[in-house]
Write a protein that holds these residues in place. Structure first.
Motif, PDB file in Angstrom:
ATOM      1  N   LYS A   3       0.835  -1.205   0.000  1.00 46.65           N
ATOM      2  CA  LYS A   3       0.000   0.000   0.000  1.00 46.65           C
ATOM      3  C   LYS A   3       0.868   1.253   0.000  1.00 46.65           C
ATOM      4  O   LYS A   3       0.556   2.233  -0.674  1.00 46.65           O
ATOM      5  CB  LYS A   3      -0.926  -0.010   1.225  1.00 46.65           C
ATOM      6  N   GLY A   4       1.947   1.197   0.766  1.00 52.70           N
ATOM      7  CA  GLY A   4       2.856   2.336   0.812  1.00 52.70           C
ATOM      8  C   GLY A   4       3.446   2.635  -0.552  1.00 52.70           C
ATOM      9  O   GLY A   4       3.546   3.799  -0.962  1.00 52.70           O
ATOM     10  N   ILE A   5       3.823   1.596  -1.275  1.00 53.19           N
ATOM     11  CA  ILE A   5       4.374   1.755  -2.624  1.00 53.19           C
ATOM     12  C   ILE A   5       3.342   2.365  -3.559  1.00 53.19           C
ATOM     13  O   ILE A   5       3.651   3.248  -4.364  1.00 53.19           O
ATOM     14  CB  ILE A   5       4.852   0.394  -3.172  1.00 53.19           C
ATOM     15  N   LEU A   6       2.095   1.906  -3.453  1.00 52.95           N
ATOM     16  CA  LEU A   6       1.023   2.429  -4.301  1.00 52.95           C
ATOM     17  C   LEU A   6       0.780   3.907  -4.027  1.00 52.95           C
ATOM     18  O   LEU A   6       0.612   4.701  -4.964  1.00 52.95           O
ATOM     19  CB  LEU A   6      -0.260   1.625  -4.056  1.00 52.95           C
ATOM     20  N   TYR A   7       0.766   4.291  -2.763  1.00 56.18           N
ATOM     21  CA  TYR A   7       0.573   5.694  -2.395  1.00 56.18           C
ATOM     22  C   TYR A   7       1.707   6.563  -2.952  1.00 56.18           C
ATOM     23  O   TYR A   7       1.465   7.624  -3.538  1.00 56.18           O
ATOM     24  CB  TYR A   7       0.521   5.846  -0.870  1.00 56.18           C
ATOM     25  N   ILE A   8       2.940   6.100  -2.744  1.00 58.08           N
ATOM     26  CA  ILE A   8       4.105   6.850  -3.212  1.00 58.08           C
ATOM     27  C   ILE A   8       4.099   6.969  -4.732  1.00 58.08           C
ATOM     28  O   ILE A   8       4.365   8.044  -5.292  1.00 58.08           O
ATOM     29  CB  ILE A   8       5.408   6.166  -2.743  1.00 58.08           C
ATOM     30  N   LEU A   9       3.772   5.879  -5.418  1.00 56.66           N
ATOM     31  CA  LEU A   9       3.748   5.874  -6.885  1.00 56.66           C
ATOM     32  C   LEU A   9       2.712   6.861  -7.423  1.00 56.66           C
ATOM     33  O   LEU A   9       2.989   7.636  -8.350  1.00 56.66           O
ATOM     34  CB  LEU A   9       3.440   4.459  -7.390  1.00 56.66           C
ATOM     35  N   SER A  10       1.519   6.849  -6.845  1.00 56.31           N
ATOM     36  CA  SER A  10       0.458   7.771  -7.265  1.00 56.31           C
ATOM     37  C   SER A  10       0.874   9.220  -7.049  1.00 56.31           C
ATOM     38  O   SER A  10       0.621  10.087  -7.891  1.00 56.31           O
ATOM     39  CB  SER A  10      -0.830   7.485  -6.480  1.00 56.31           C
ATOM     40  N   CYS A  11       1.530   9.454  -5.921  1.00 60.74           N
ATOM     41  CA  CYS A  11       2.009  10.796  -5.599  1.00 60.74           C
ATOM     42  C   CYS A  11       2.992  11.289  -6.651  1.00 60.74           C
ATOM     43  O   CYS A  11       2.876  12.409  -7.163  1.00 60.74           O
ATOM     44  CB  CYS A  11       2.672  10.780  -4.221  1.00 60.74           C
ATOM     45  N   TYR A  12       3.959  10.450  -7.012  1.00 62.76           N
ATOM     46  CA  TYR A  12       4.995  10.871  -7.953  1.00 62.76           C
ATOM     47  C   TYR A  12       4.449  11.084  -9.364  1.00 62.76           C
ATOM     48  O   TYR A  12       4.942  11.948 -10.099  1.00 62.76           O
ATOM     49  CB  TYR A  12       6.127   9.846  -7.974  1.00 62.76           C
ATOM     50  N   LEU A  13       3.453  10.318  -9.744  1.00 62.61           N
ATOM     51  CA  LEU A  13       2.822  10.514 -11.058  1.00 62.61           C
ATOM     52  C   LEU A  13       2.124  11.870 -11.126  1.00 62.61           C
ATOM     53  O   LEU A  13       2.206  12.581 -12.133  1.00 62.61           O
ATOM     54  CB  LEU A  13       1.828   9.386 -11.345  1.00 62.61           C
ATOM     55  N   LEU A  14       1.442  12.218 -10.048  1.00 62.19           N
ATOM     56  CA  LEU A  14       0.770  13.520  -9.997  1.00 62.19           C
ATOM     57  C   LEU A  14       1.783  14.657  -9.999  1.00 62.19           C
ATOM     58  O   LEU A  14       1.617  15.652 -10.702  1.00 62.19           O
ATOM     59  CB  LEU A  14      -0.109  13.603  -8.740  1.00 62.19           C
TER      60      LEU A  14
END
Length: 286
Positions: A3-14
Motif C-alpha cells: 500500500k505504501g508503494i502504491l501511495y508513493i507511486l500515485s504521488c509521484y505521477l501527480l
C-alpha cells in the motif's frame, strides 16, 4: 508495504505532471502562487477532516508536542520546496527542477544512513560519488553552483526524513504543516490583492478556479506521500521517485523547449549513472 508503494507511486505521477498546472499561473507572482497554494491546501485538508470526523483526533494531536515540533520544521522545508519549485517552473527552469528530484533520492540515502541507521554499502557510496561529480560539472564549467536544484533537492529530502517521525494520519499532519505558515500566506495574499497584483485583478472569472485548485492539487499528492512514506522504506520511496523527475525532464525538453546544452547532458548522464548503480544495489539487497 505494498500500500505504501502504491501511495508513493500515485504521488509521484501527480507531481510529474504538475509543471503543466504551474505554467498556467505564470502570469502571477510566484510568491502569490505559493501563498495561495498554502492557504487553499489548508482549506482542502480542513474539509476532509470535518467530513471524515477526525476533529477529535486533530484536537488530541495538537497536544502532542513532539510531533508538533517535527511538523513545524517539516512545514518550513516543504514551504521552501514549494516556493522554489514554482519559481523554477514559471521562470523556465523545469529541467533544472527535474535535476533536483533526480538528486533527492540520493540525498535521502545519506539522511537514511545518518538518522535512521539504514545501510550504506559500497554501491551506494559509488552512486553518491557519481552524483557528486555530476553536480561538480556545471560548477566547474559555468563557475556557478546549481542553487535551485540543490535547494529543492535538500529541502524535499529533509522534509521526507522529518515525516518519518510523524505518526499522525496524513491528512492531519498536512493540515498542521499548512496551518503553521497560513498566517503569512494570508498576509501575502491580502497584500497582493490590495496592490492589484493578485488573481482577482489579473485572471478572468473562469481562470479564478485555478486558484483553489492550487490547494487541491497540492494536498492530494502530499497526502499520498505522507501516508506512503510511513509504510514504505525511505530507500524504496527514493527509487520510485525517479518517475517524477523523468516526467518533468521530458516536459521541459519536449513540451516547453527549454535550453539543454552538452554540459547539461553530461551532468544528467552522471546523475543517471548514479541512480542506476543505486537502484541496482537496492533491488539486489531487497
Amino acid at each position: 508495504m505494498k500500500k505504501g508503494i502504491l501511495y508513493i507511486l500515485s504521488c509521484y505521477l501527480l507531481w510529474g505532471v504538475l509543471p503543466i498546472f504551474w505554467k498556467m499561473l505564470q502570469s502571477l507572482n510566484p510568491i502569490y502562487v505559493l501563498a495561495s497554494r498554502i492557504f487553499w491546501s489548508l482549506i482542502f485538508c480542513l474539509i476532509i477532516i470535518l467530513l471524515s470526523n477526525q476533529t477529535s483526533s486533530l484536537c488530541k494531536f495538537l497536544k502532542n508536542k513532539r510531533e508538533m515540533i517535527f511538523l513545524f520544521f517539516s512545514s518550513i522545508f516543504i514551504t521552501i520546496n514549494w516556493g522554489l519549485y514554482i519559481y523554477a517552473v514559471v521562470s523556465g527552469h523545469i529541467v533544472e527542477g527535474s535535476l533536483a528530484y533526480f538528486l533527492s533520492p540520493l540525498i535521502s540515502v545519506l539522511l537514511g544512513f545518518f538518522f535512521y541507521g539504514e545501510k550504506l554499502d559500497k554501491s551506494k557510496v559509488i552512486a553518491i560519488i557519481f552524483a557528486f561529480i555530476g553536480v561538480l560539472i556545471p560548477i566547474i564549467y559555468y563557475g556557478k553552483i546549481p542553487l535551485i536544484s540543490l535547494s529543492i533537492a535538500f529541502s524535499f529530502s529533509i522534509y521526507g526524513a522529518l515525516k518519518k517521525n510523524v505518526k499522525s494520519s496524513s491528512i492531519i499532519s498536512v493540515f498542521i504543516e499548512t496551518l503553521y505558515v497560513t498566517p503569512i500566506a494570508i498576509f501575502i495574499i491580502i497584500f497582493f490583492e490590495k496592490n492589484s497584483l493578485g488573481a482577482l485583478n489579473i485572471f478572468s472569472k473562469l481562470e479564478l478556479i485555478l486558484i483553489p485548485l492550487t490547494g487541491v492539487l497540492t494536498a492530494i499528492p502530499q497526502l499520498l506521500f505522507a501516508k506512503g512514506i510511513k509504510l514504505a522504506p525511505l530507500s524504496l520511496s527514493g527509487i520510485l521517485m525517479y518517475i517524477n523527475p523523468f516526467m518533468q525532464f521530458l516536459l521541459g525538453i519536449l513540451i516547453y523547449k527549454e535550453q539543454f546544452s552538452k554540459i547539461d547532458l553530461l551532468t544528467f548522464i552522471f546523475i543517471w549513472i548514479a541512480l542506476i548503480i543505486y537502484m541496482k544495489s537496492v533491488l539486489v539487497n531487497n
